[in-house]
Every structure is written in C-alpha cells, then in structure tokens.
Design a protein around this motif. Structure first.
Motif, short mmCIF file in Angstrom:
data_model
loop_
_atom_site.label_atom_id
_atom_site.label_comp_id
_atom_site.label_asym_id
_atom_site.label_seq_id
_atom_site.Cartn_x
_atom_site.Cartn_y
_atom_site.Cartn_z
N ILE A 210 48.76 51.92 33.31
CA ILE A 210 49.59 53.08 32.94
C ILE A 210 51.06 52.72 32.83
O ILE A 210 51.83 53.38 32.14
CB ILE A 210 49.41 54.23 33.95
N ALA B 281 48.33 65.37 31.91
CA ALA B 281 47.46 64.21 32.08
C ALA B 281 46.62 64.02 30.83
O ALA B 281 45.88 64.92 30.43
CB ALA B 281 46.55 64.41 33.31
N VAL C 149 44.01 57.72 38.01
CA VAL C 149 44.66 57.11 36.84
C VAL C 149 44.09 55.72 36.61
O VAL C 149 43.98 54.91 37.55
CB VAL C 149 46.19 57.03 37.06
#
Length: 225
Positions: A162, A132, A158
């Motif tokens: 993305i 990550a 997130v």
C-alpha cells in the motif's frame, strides 16, 4: 486528513523480533491519513532497534502486550486489538490482510460491533471517514467503501504494497504495557506447532508492489514482457 488516532497492529518476524515490511507500510500509510497519533500495537516484546524502525515508519506511540506464542493465534490477537481500542479510542484499526489478519479483523469487528473491510489496496481520508478501495470479482471491478467510526472503530485489513516505507530515522518509542483479557473462546485454542516451510528463491510475491507475469504467448522471450 483525520484528527483522531489510528491503531496499527504490528506483525513481527519470528527470527529477529523485527517488524515485517507490510507492517511498516501500514504505519507509513497511517501517518499520511491522520494528524493525530499513529499507535503501533505489538504482541511480543520489542528491542530498541525494532522500536526505532516503528518510529521511523510513522508510529508516535507503542502499545506492547507480551502474548508469547499465542500472539500468532487470530482469536488472541483479536482480543489484544479490542483491548487496545478501549485504550486508544482510534478512528480505525489497520491490520495486514493475510490469513491471520483477515480472521482477527472479522472477530474483533464482531466483538466491537463495528465494520470490517478486507483485502484493501488503497486508503484515503475523506472528512471524518476513510475510503477503502479493493478489487473484486477476480479484479474485474474496483470498489470503494466509505468507512466511518460510528459507535466503534472499524477494522481494515490492508494488502501488502500500500505504501513505500518511510526512510526516516526515529527515536526509540517508550512501550506502554497493555493488559489483554483473553476471552474463553480464545483461551480454548492453543498453538501446537509452528514451522516456516521452505519457499522458492526470489522475492516474496505476496508482498511485492507490482508483479509482472508472462506465459506461453511470449514463447520464452521475456524481453517482450
């Protein structure tokens, strides 16, 4: 690529009970990370169109818990994530990194005894763990953390942007009912009111993949930018 399933919490647009763009992005990103199931978790009932959108974005299973207005409370949503983890046993849980997602991610991670990473901007699979990446210190450093499942599924919040949402058409998923035991702490909080405020016209900057800005240095000439 991971072999274990990934669990993705799906946020819904309040007006049409349709999945939000960032949620569909998470499903698309999850599909590229695992050869196992991509399990969507919805906290409100979904219609057939919404279910097809989830499948088209990459979901292979759908868990559904009808929490009503309590679905918007981070503590109740965290209880739902914990219940879903017990059902699916995923390698990781992905949630949208917004004001609600970061709070529920931290709470769920504490209950599960697992790890939590927020404001992630990129994910990749490396062996049995996820890598990550995120920017820290006002963007002056880029960091990457290896997040393994260990004794509990890590919760990864997130940021939008993305992935490009997959354009594939999917068959409607059969919703699997999920029982959510609501903790005493979560039950002690109730939603008094919830109202969308008016915003400036134009795209939602928090969900944009790229934002280009300019200031006084261009003297009003944005062709330079």
């Amino acid at each position: 690529m991971l072999d274990a399933p990934l669990l993705v919490l799906v946020d819904l647009e309040t007006t049409e009970a349709a999945p939000t763009g960032p949620s569909l992005e998470l499903l698309t990103a999850a599909r590229a990370l695992t050869g196992g199931d991509v399990v969507a978790l919805a906290l409100q009932p979904l219609g057939e169109t919404a279910s097809e959108a989830l499948a088209g974005a990459g979901a292979t299973r759908l868990l559904s818990a009808d929490l009503g207005e309590a679905a918007h409370l981070p503590a109740t949503a965290a209880d739902a994530v914990v219940a879903a983890v017990g059902t699916v046993q995923p390698a990781a849980v992905l949630v949208v990194s917004d004001y609600r997602g970061k709070e529920l991610a931290g709470r769920a991670a504490v209950v599960l005894g697992s790890a939590c990473v927020s404001d992630v901007t990129a994910l990749e699979a490396a062996g049995t763990e996820l890598r990550a990446s995120k920017l820290v210190l006002s963007g002056s450093w880029s960091t990457t953390a290896g997040v393994g499942s260990g004794d509990g599924a890590p919760i990864i919040a997130v940021r939008p942007g993305i992935a490009e949402v997959a354009a594939a058409e999917g068959a409607s998923l059969t919703a699997e009912p999920l029982e959510v035991p609501v903790s005493a702490d979560a039950a002690a909080v109730r939603l008094v009111s919830r109202e969308a405020t008016s915003v400036a016209s134009g795209p939602v900057l928090s969900e944009a993949r790229t934002v280009v800005v300019g200031g006084r240095g261009v003297d009003g000439d944005f062709d330079l930018v």
